[in-house]
Scaffold this active site. Structure first.
Site, PDB file in Angstrom:
ATOM      1  N   HIS A  89     -16.174   6.825  41.900  1.00  0.00           N
ATOM      2  CA  HIS A  89     -15.191   6.069  42.695  1.00  0.00           C
ATOM      3  C   HIS A  89     -15.021   6.767  44.050  1.00  0.00           C
ATOM      4  O   HIS A  89     -15.090   8.000  44.128  1.00  0.00           O
ATOM      5  CB  HIS A  89     -13.854   6.014  41.946  1.00  0.00           C
ATOM      6  CG  HIS A  89     -12.897   5.047  42.562  1.00  0.00           C
ATOM      7  ND1 HIS A  89     -12.178   5.344  43.702  1.00  0.00           N
ATOM      8  CD2 HIS A  89     -12.549   3.784  42.212  1.00  0.00           C
ATOM      9  CE1 HIS A  89     -11.435   4.297  44.022  1.00  0.00           C
ATOM     10  NE2 HIS A  89     -11.642   3.338  43.134  1.00  0.00           N
TER      11      HIS A  89
ATOM     12  N   ASN B 264      -8.403  -0.400  36.940  1.00  0.00           N
ATOM     13  CA  ASN B 264      -8.411   1.047  37.162  1.00  0.00           C
ATOM     14  C   ASN B 264      -6.985   1.457  37.525  1.00  0.00           C
ATOM     15  O   ASN B 264      -6.520   1.174  38.623  1.00  0.00           O
ATOM     16  CB  ASN B 264      -9.389   1.364  38.311  1.00  0.00           C
ATOM     17  CG  ASN B 264      -9.363   2.819  38.727  1.00  0.00           C
ATOM     18  OD1 ASN B 264      -8.751   3.656  38.054  1.00  0.00           O
ATOM     19  ND2 ASN B 264     -10.028   3.128  39.828  1.00  0.00           N
ATOM     20  N   TRP B 265      -6.338   2.113  36.587  1.00  0.00           N
ATOM     21  CA  TRP B 265      -4.932   2.491  36.819  1.00  0.00           C
ATOM     22  C   TRP B 265      -4.798   3.706  37.720  1.00  0.00           C
ATOM     23  O   TRP B 265      -3.692   4.060  38.118  1.00  0.00           O
ATOM     24  CB  TRP B 265      -4.229   2.738  35.473  1.00  0.00           C
ATOM     25  CG  TRP B 265      -3.817   1.477  34.761  1.00  0.00           C
ATOM     26  CD1 TRP B 265      -4.208   0.200  35.040  1.00  0.00           C
ATOM     27  CD2 TRP B 265      -2.916   1.376  33.653  1.00  0.00           C
ATOM     28  NE1 TRP B 265      -3.608  -0.688  34.181  1.00  0.00           N
ATOM     29  CE2 TRP B 265      -2.814   0.018  33.313  1.00  0.00           C
ATOM     30  CE3 TRP B 265      -2.194   2.311  32.898  1.00  0.00           C
ATOM     31  CZ2 TRP B 265      -2.002  -0.439  32.265  1.00  0.00           C
ATOM     32  CZ3 TRP B 265      -1.392   1.858  31.842  1.00  0.00           C
ATOM     33  CH2 TRP B 265      -1.295   0.495  31.541  1.00  0.00           C
ATOM     34  N   LYS B 266      -5.915   4.375  38.005  1.00  0.00           N
ATOM     35  CA  LYS B 266      -5.887   5.570  38.861  1.00  0.00           C
ATOM     36  C   LYS B 266      -4.847   6.565  38.306  1.00  0.00           C
ATOM     37  O   LYS B 266      -4.684   6.665  37.093  1.00  0.00           O
ATOM     38  CB  LYS B 266      -5.633   5.165  40.314  1.00  0.00           C
ATOM     39  CG  LYS B 266      -6.614   4.078  40.777  1.00  0.00           C
ATOM     40  CD  LYS B 266      -6.600   3.814  42.254  1.00  0.00           C
ATOM     41  CE  LYS B 266      -7.640   2.741  42.591  1.00  0.00           C
ATOM     42  NZ  LYS B 266      -7.766   2.485  44.029  1.00  0.00           N
TER      43      LYS B 266
ATOM     44  N   GLU C 288     -12.511   7.475  45.684  1.00  0.00           N
ATOM     45  CA  GLU C 288     -11.440   8.479  45.703  1.00  0.00           C
ATOM     46  C   GLU C 288     -11.921   9.800  45.115  1.00  0.00           C
ATOM     47  O   GLU C 288     -11.528  10.877  45.572  1.00  0.00           O
ATOM     48  CB  GLU C 288     -10.212   7.930  44.961  1.00  0.00           C
ATOM     49  CG  GLU C 288      -9.535   6.834  45.794  1.00  0.00           C
ATOM     50  CD  GLU C 288      -8.801   5.782  44.997  1.00  0.00           C
ATOM     51  OE1 GLU C 288      -8.554   5.972  43.791  1.00  0.00           O
ATOM     52  OE2 GLU C 288      -8.482   4.736  45.591  1.00  0.00           O
TER      53      GLU C 288
ATOM     54  N   GLU D  17     -17.121  -1.415  46.179  1.00  0.00           N
ATOM     55  CA  GLU D  17     -15.739  -1.309  46.654  1.00  0.00           C
ATOM     56  C   GLU D  17     -15.732  -0.771  48.086  1.00  0.00           C
ATOM     57  O   GLU D  17     -15.836   0.450  48.291  1.00  0.00           O
ATOM     58  CB  GLU D  17     -14.946  -0.353  45.764  1.00  0.00           C
ATOM     59  CG  GLU D  17     -14.880  -0.764  44.315  1.00  0.00           C
ATOM     60  CD  GLU D  17     -13.698  -0.129  43.598  1.00  0.00           C
ATOM     61  OE1 GLU D  17     -12.870  -0.874  43.086  1.00  0.00           O
ATOM     62  OE2 GLU D  17     -13.585   1.112  43.595  1.00  0.00           O
TER      63      GLU D  17
ATOM     64  N   GLY E 288      -7.454  -2.256  41.145  1.00  0.00           N
ATOM     65  CA  GLY E 288      -6.540  -1.123  41.128  1.00  0.00           C
ATOM     66  C   GLY E 288      -5.108  -1.593  40.943  1.00  0.00           C
ATOM     67  O   GLY E 288      -4.662  -1.893  39.835  1.00  0.00           O
ATOM     68  N   GLY E 289      -4.367  -1.677  42.043  1.00  0.00           N
ATOM     69  CA  GLY E 289      -2.937  -1.967  41.995  1.00  0.00           C
ATOM     70  C   GLY E 289      -2.547  -3.170  41.151  1.00  0.00           C
ATOM     71  O   GLY E 289      -1.572  -3.114  40.393  1.00  0.00           O
TER      72      GLY E 289
HETATM   73  P1  13P Z   1      -6.943  -1.912  44.757  1.00  0.00           P
HETATM   74  O1  13P Z   1      -7.204  -3.100  43.860  1.00  0.00           O
HETATM   75  O2  13P Z   1      -5.600  -1.318  44.566  1.00  0.00           O
HETATM   76  O3  13P Z   1      -7.302  -2.218  46.176  1.00  0.00           O
HETATM   77  O4  13P Z   1      -7.964  -0.760  44.285  1.00  0.00           O
HETATM   78  C1  13P Z   1      -9.301  -1.059  44.108  1.00  0.00           C
HETATM   79  C2  13P Z   1      -9.954   0.078  43.435  1.00  0.00           C
HETATM   80  O5  13P Z   1     -10.141   1.138  44.018  1.00  0.00           O
HETATM   81  C3  13P Z   1     -10.332  -0.093  42.024  1.00  0.00           C
HETATM   82  O6  13P Z   1     -11.142   0.949  41.572  1.00  0.00           O
END
Ligand code: 13P
Length: 249
Positions: free
Chosen positions: A93, A9-11, A95, A163, A230-231
């Site tokens: 998600h 997930n590149w957000k 967020e 998550e 994510g990251g």
């Molecule tokens: P990180 O891997 O950056 O902690 O993020 C997880 C995430 O929210 C994936 O959707």
């Protein structure tokens, strides 16, 4: 046997220059031992799908609207995602639940729309730190699962991602026993609601600070069928380490 899935997930990260990371990932895994998915920002979905055509890496969106089309400025429909080359969409998600006040009911409606357009919905759940500290994690996740998954879920059209909010982007992860406890609970809830065949076919991803260095131990936990990353999904080298760990799990 559930197919393992490594989802990135590149957000709100990535512009044209980031497409080379997707191409490098595809080149590194021409015939991977697990499914690989990248969910870039909406602006990159179409170009990324083009670059990855014929490769083993799939492309997904990070959200879609619950309506099929209409007057919703700035939103993206499920059909637009499939038209741009996406096969999956992340929904609910934490967020988006926080930034856009998305409720379980909204996530459920979005999932129904995504399913109607042939998208695989990756439906997210997870508790805040206060909830965990209050000992209410399972009750909270149970409510999210019950409210966010539509009745039409199958092993083919739905993936659930657990998550914990406090583990996202923090470098902190739950203990392996805590991950196992929540995944076993979600599995039992799915079996109770959808029956053994479907409940056991829906894949469960763990997400929150997954890195190449901790991926193998997380993937060894029962009922962890992959990760939502994510990251560490932004660079092919890092995400490749996680994909390799999943292939070998
Ligand atoms: P990180 O891997 O950056 O902690 O993020 C997880 C995430 O929210 C994936 O959707």
């Amino acid at each position: 046997m559930r197919r393992k899935l490594a989802a990135g997930n590149w957000k709100m990260n990535g512009t044209s220059t980031s497409l080379k990371e997707a191409e490098a990932l595809a080149a590194a895994f021409p015939s991977p031992g697990c499914e690989i998915l990248l969910c870039p920002p909406a602006t990159l979905i179409h170009r990324m799908s083009g670059k990855l055509e014929g490769s083993a890496v799939m492309v997904g969106g990070q959200d879609c609207h619950m309506a099929l089309s209409g007057a919703h400025t700035g939103d993206i429909s499920a059909e637009m995602l499939t038209d741009a080359g996406a096969s999956h969409v992340i929904l609910g998600h934490s967020e988006r639940r926080a930034d856009h006040c998305e409720t379980d009911e909204m996530v459920r409606a979005k999932a129904e729309t995504a399913h109607s357009q042939g998208l695989v919905a990756i439906i997210c759940c997870g508790e805040a730190l206060e909830t965990r500290e209050a000992g209410e994690t399972l009750a909270h996740v149970g409510r999210q699962i019950a409210g966010s998954l539509p009745d039409g879920c199958t092993g083919e059209n739905t993936v659930v991602a657990y998550e914990p909010i406090w583990a996202i982007g923090t470098g902190k992860i739950p203990t392996l026993a805590e991950i196992g406890e929540v995944h076993a609970f979600i599995r039992a809830e799915l079996v109770a609601r959808f029956g053994a065949e479907t409940g056991n076919a829906i894949r469960l991803l763990y997400g929150g600070s997954v890195k190449p260095s901790n991926a193998a131990e997380i993937f060894a936990v029962a009922d962890v069928d992959g990760a939502l990353v994510g990251g560490a999904s932004l660079r092919a080298e890092d995400f490749g380490g996680i994909v390799s760990a999943l292939e070998n799990a």
